[in-house]
Design a protein around this motif. Structure first.
Motif, mmCIF file in Angstrom:
data_model
loop_
_atom_site.group_PDB
_atom_site.id
_atom_site.type_symbol
_atom_site.label_atom_id
_atom_site.label_comp_id
_atom_site.label_asym_id
_atom_site.label_seq_id
_atom_site.Cartn_x
_atom_site.Cartn_y
_atom_site.Cartn_z
ATOM 1 N N ASP A 179 0.810 -1.218 0.000
ATOM 2 C CA ASP A 179 0.000 0.000 0.000
ATOM 3 C C ASP A 179 0.848 1.275 0.000
ATOM 4 O OD1 ASP A 179 -2.563 -1.253 0.019
ATOM 5 O OD2 ASP A 179 -2.257 -1.752 2.136
ATOM 6 N N ARG A 180 2.147 1.123 -0.187
ATOM 7 C CA ARG A 180 3.037 2.284 -0.213
ATOM 8 C C ARG A 180 3.609 2.505 -1.608
ATOM 9 N NH1 ARG A 180 6.626 2.467 5.356
ATOM 10 N NH2 ARG A 180 5.198 1.304 6.709
ATOM 11 N N THR A 181 3.801 3.766 -1.945
ATOM 12 C CA THR A 181 4.484 4.094 -3.188
ATOM 13 C C THR A 181 5.984 3.872 -3.004
ATOM 14 O OG1 THR A 181 4.844 6.410 -2.578
ATOM 15 C CG2 THR A 181 2.756 5.871 -3.686
ATOM 16 N N LYS A 182 6.719 3.881 -4.105
ATOM 17 C CA LYS A 182 8.154 3.649 -3.999
ATOM 18 C C LYS A 182 8.834 4.751 -3.195
ATOM 19 C CE LYS A 182 11.728 1.520 -6.781
ATOM 20 N NZ LYS A 182 12.063 0.966 -8.115
ATOM 21 N N SER A 183 8.361 5.970 -3.350
ATOM 22 C CA SER A 183 8.961 7.086 -2.617
ATOM 23 C C SER A 183 8.737 6.975 -1.116
ATOM 24 C CB SER A 183 8.396 8.412 -3.126
ATOM 25 O OG SER A 183 6.995 8.484 -2.910
ATOM 26 N N GLU A 184 7.722 6.218 -0.722
ATOM 27 C CA GLU A 184 7.425 6.036 0.702
ATOM 28 C C GLU A 184 8.246 4.912 1.334
ATOM 29 O OE1 GLU A 184 2.758 7.498 0.904
ATOM 30 O OE2 GLU A 184 3.197 5.431 0.302
ATOM 31 N N LEU A 185 9.121 4.290 0.552
ATOM 32 C CA LEU A 185 9.910 3.167 1.047
ATOM 33 C C LEU A 185 11.345 3.547 1.384
ATOM 34 C CD1 LEU A 185 8.743 0.399 -1.467
ATOM 35 C CD2 LEU A 185 7.850 0.868 0.819
ATOM 36 N N VAL A 186 11.667 4.813 1.295
ATOM 37 C CA VAL A 186 13.049 5.266 1.465
ATOM 38 C C VAL A 186 13.607 4.901 2.834
ATOM 39 C CG1 VAL A 186 14.559 7.275 1.557
ATOM 40 C CG2 VAL A 186 12.798 7.122 -0.216
ATOM 41 N N ASP A 187 12.834 5.086 3.864
ATOM 42 C CA ASP A 187 13.353 4.896 5.226
ATOM 43 C C ASP A 187 12.694 3.740 5.972
ATOM 44 O OD1 ASP A 187 15.127 7.120 5.073
ATOM 45 O OD2 ASP A 187 13.421 8.459 5.385
ATOM 46 N N VAL A 188 12.126 2.761 5.264
ATOM 47 C CA VAL A 188 11.453 1.669 5.966
ATOM 48 C C VAL A 188 12.472 0.824 6.733
ATOM 49 C CG1 VAL A 188 9.544 1.547 4.342
ATOM 50 C CG2 VAL A 188 11.569 0.125 3.960
ATOM 51 N N THR A 189 12.026 0.254 7.823
ATOM 52 C CA THR A 189 12.909 -0.522 8.700
ATOM 53 C C THR A 189 12.791 -2.015 8.404
ATOM 54 O OG1 THR A 189 11.249 -0.817 10.426
ATOM 55 C CG2 THR A 189 12.586 1.203 10.503
ATOM 56 N N GLU A 328 20.595 -12.599 -2.618
ATOM 57 C CA GLU A 328 20.845 -13.184 -1.297
ATOM 58 C C GLU A 328 21.798 -12.311 -0.487
ATOM 59 O OE1 GLU A 328 21.982 -17.250 -1.147
ATOM 60 O OE2 GLU A 328 20.287 -17.952 -2.339
ATOM 61 N N VAL A 329 22.854 -11.830 -1.133
ATOM 62 C CA VAL A 329 23.819 -10.977 -0.436
ATOM 63 C C VAL A 329 23.179 -9.647 -0.040
ATOM 64 C CG1 VAL A 329 26.009 -9.729 -0.662
ATOM 65 C CG2 VAL A 329 25.804 -12.045 -1.567
ATOM 66 N N ALA A 330 22.405 -9.062 -0.952
ATOM 67 C CA ALA A 330 21.774 -7.766 -0.690
ATOM 68 C C ALA A 330 20.745 -7.859 0.429
ATOM 69 C CB ALA A 330 21.127 -7.232 -1.969
ATOM 70 N N VAL A 331 19.927 -8.910 0.417
ATOM 71 C CA VAL A 331 18.915 -9.077 1.469
ATOM 72 C C VAL A 331 19.586 -9.283 2.819
ATOM 73 C CG1 VAL A 331 17.080 -10.580 2.339
ATOM 74 C CG2 VAL A 331 17.114 -9.922 -0.072
ATOM 75 N N ASP A 332 20.650 -10.066 2.856
ATOM 76 C CA ASP A 332 21.387 -10.276 4.102
ATOM 77 C C ASP A 332 21.936 -8.953 4.631
ATOM 78 O OD1 ASP A 332 22.684 -12.155 6.078
ATOM 79 O OD2 ASP A 332 24.484 -11.235 5.233
ATOM 80 N N ALA A 333 22.445 -8.121 3.716
ATOM 81 C CA ALA A 333 22.970 -6.814 4.116
ATOM 82 C C ALA A 333 21.859 -5.921 4.659
ATOM 83 C CB ALA A 333 23.658 -6.145 2.931
ATOM 84 N N PHE A 334 20.680 -5.973 4.048
ATOM 85 C CA PHE A 334 19.543 -5.195 4.549
ATOM 86 C C PHE A 334 19.132 -5.659 5.939
ATOM 87 C CE2 PHE A 334 14.843 -5.091 4.996
ATOM 88 C CZ PHE A 334 14.695 -3.720 5.201
ATOM 89 N N LEU A 335 19.048 -6.974 6.127
ATOM 90 C CA LEU A 335 18.652 -7.516 7.429
ATOM 91 C C LEU A 335 19.648 -7.149 8.521
ATOM 92 C CD1 LEU A 335 17.417 -11.061 6.331
ATOM 93 C CD2 LEU A 335 16.003 -9.238 7.296
ATOM 94 N N LYS A 336 20.913 -6.943 8.138
ATOM 95 C CA LYS A 336 21.947 -6.570 9.101
ATOM 96 C C LYS A 336 22.117 -5.057 9.243
ATOM 97 C CE LYS A 336 24.662 -10.793 8.464
ATOM 98 N NZ LYS A 336 25.912 -11.383 7.885
ATOM 99 N N GLY A 337 21.249 -4.308 8.567
ATOM 100 C CA GLY A 337 21.289 -2.852 8.684
ATOM 101 C C GLY A 337 22.382 -2.181 7.876
ATOM 102 N N LYS A 338 22.950 -2.896 6.897
ATOM 103 C CA LYS A 338 24.043 -2.346 6.093
ATOM 104 C C LYS A 338 23.575 -1.788 4.760
ATOM 105 C CE LYS A 338 27.399 -5.607 8.065
ATOM 106 N NZ LYS A 338 28.351 -6.702 7.764
ATOM 107 N N LEU A 339 22.290 -1.935 4.481
ATOM 108 C CA LEU A 339 21.743 -1.522 3.192
ATOM 109 C C LEU A 339 20.319 -1.047 3.398
ATOM 110 C CD1 LEU A 339 23.109 -1.775 0.338
ATOM 111 C CD2 LEU A 339 21.710 -3.818 -0.013
ATOM 112 N N ALA A 340 19.928 0.001 2.675
ATOM 113 C CA ALA A 340 18.545 0.461 2.724
ATOM 114 C C ALA A 340 17.669 -0.464 1.880
ATOM 115 C CB ALA A 340 18.454 1.892 2.204
#
Length: 386
Positions: A179-189, A328-340
């Motif tokens: 239910d969010r636009t792409k611009s609304e995903l910038v700072d999602v946790t 897989e690498v990118a998702v792991d980095a996101f889960l570890k707080g290293k990537l938006a």
């Protein structure tokens, strides 16, 4: 009684598989199983199903579980252990619910021994679909889909010739941020991304659902499972996750498979095939209680990861391997707080743009490209954070 090897026993699919097995003790038995590092859950499962062989991630986990399980149970580690479980002589079916590309080798080795494969590991077909399906054909092995979408298509196609199929229609919930636009995903946790509206899944798959990469992997998987070109595979967003997928035939009639979101149904179908067994979900599907079902087209700009998956699939060769490894690498980095969150798509696209495709790769090439892509992607992410 059907003897089963279960890979990924402590994960979401693995634990639900055990639910199915325990509900039908006269039909199924888990003779061998594998899990990673979840010692507490692993011990609980071993005590519950009493397998003859167990494989775990490493020696540390092995030492921990050997202290509390019967000495009669053999415990192995690493890839050697996974392959030993997948090729265990007493079993006739392997349910592969491992997360990631580690599921490929055990699947190939199991096929060589003639075992039926119940596949919940997307990466096996995404990274090496041509190798897996060719080997299965040569050994006369059935590849039975466990994912709800592919299980639905499999049932819709029953007894229908390939020439009668017009297109496959894979449904998608839209994930945590539909239910969010792409611009609304910038700072999602990470916490927000892990709140899936319909399904209870592991962290990696839930993030893939939020980016719609999971649907892209399913499109590639469907291409190999059902031997249908990408131009005949569509994706539609379906919020309720009641219609698990559909098949349109050349007369433009459409057959759909419906059910409440519960993975135990597709799991049981794969385990019991070609028979059907009784299944008692917590709640029965009454469409009059649902009231309405909603469908909408997906947007390429909004769901860029799904677009990248179509592009990688059509490029074929090693491109799907790169897609999967980079993701897989990118998702792991996101889960570890290293990537938006939005940077997951950016990283995967960069990896695909960097790679020079190799057509008809053998297993050694696929493994090499997988390793190289992971190293390159990790270095790329590290540069982004400087």
């Amino acid at each position: 009684m059907k003897q089963i090897s279960l890979l990924g026993a402590t994960g979401s699919i693995g634990t639900q598989t055990i639910d199915v097995v325990m509900a039908h003790p006269d039909q199924f038995n888990i003779a061998a199983l594998a899990f990673g590092r979840n010692v507490q859950k692993g011990i609980e499962i071993i005590r519950q199903v009493q397998p003859k062989l167990v494989a775990v991630a490493d020696e540390t986990v092995k030492t921990a579980i050997e202290q509390v399980i019967p000495s009669s149970i053999e415990v192995l580690t690493g890839m050697e252990g996974l392959i030993a479980v997948s090729t265990y002589p007493d079993t006739s079916l392997v349910l592969n619910a491992i997360l990631g590309s580690r599921g490929l080798l055990p699947t190939l080795e199991a096929i060589k021994t003639g075992k039926t494969i119940a596949l919940a590991n997307k990466e096996t077909l995404v990274t090496a679909g041509h190798l897996v399906m060719d080997l299965a054909k040569r050994h006369g092995v059935d590849i039975l889909p466990v994912d709800s979408e592919h299980a639905a298509i499999f049932q819709c196609l029953k007894n229908e010739p390939k020439k009668a199929v017009n297109r496959l229609i894979i449904t998608a919930s839209g994930g945590s941020f539909r239910d969010r636009t792409k611009s609304e995903l910038v700072d999602v946790t990470v916490e927000e991304a892990l709140k899936h509206p319909n399904w209870s899944m592991g962290a990696k798959i839930t993030i893939d659902s939020a980016t719609m990469m999971n649907k892209g992997l399913e499109v590639i998987e469907a291409r190999w499972l059902f031997d249908v070109p990408y131009d005949q595979i569509d994706v539609v967003i379906h919020r309720e996750s009641i219609v698990h997928s559909m098949v349109e035939f050349i007369d433009y009639s459409v057959i759909a498979e419906l059910g409440l979101p519960d993975m135990r149904g597709p799991i049981q179908h794969a385990l019991s095939y070609p028979e059907r067994l009784e299944f008692h979900p917590p709640k029965r599907l009454n469409l009059w209680e649902i009231g309405a079902l909603h469908f909408e087209a997906w947007d390429e700009e909004r769901y860029g990861c799904l677009k990248l998956a179509y592009e990688a699939g059509r490029a074929s060769g090693t491109m799907p391997t790169v897609l999967n490894a980079a993701n897989e690498v990118a998702v792991d980095a996101f889960l570890k707080g290293k990537l938006a969150f939005l940077e997951i798509e950016e990283v995967v696209k960069a990896a695909l743009d960097h790679h020079q495709v190799i057509q008809m790769p053998d297993l050694e090439t696929i493994q090499s490209v997988d390793r190289e892509t992971r190293d390159w992607t990790l270095a790329f992410i590290n540069k982004m954070s400087v």
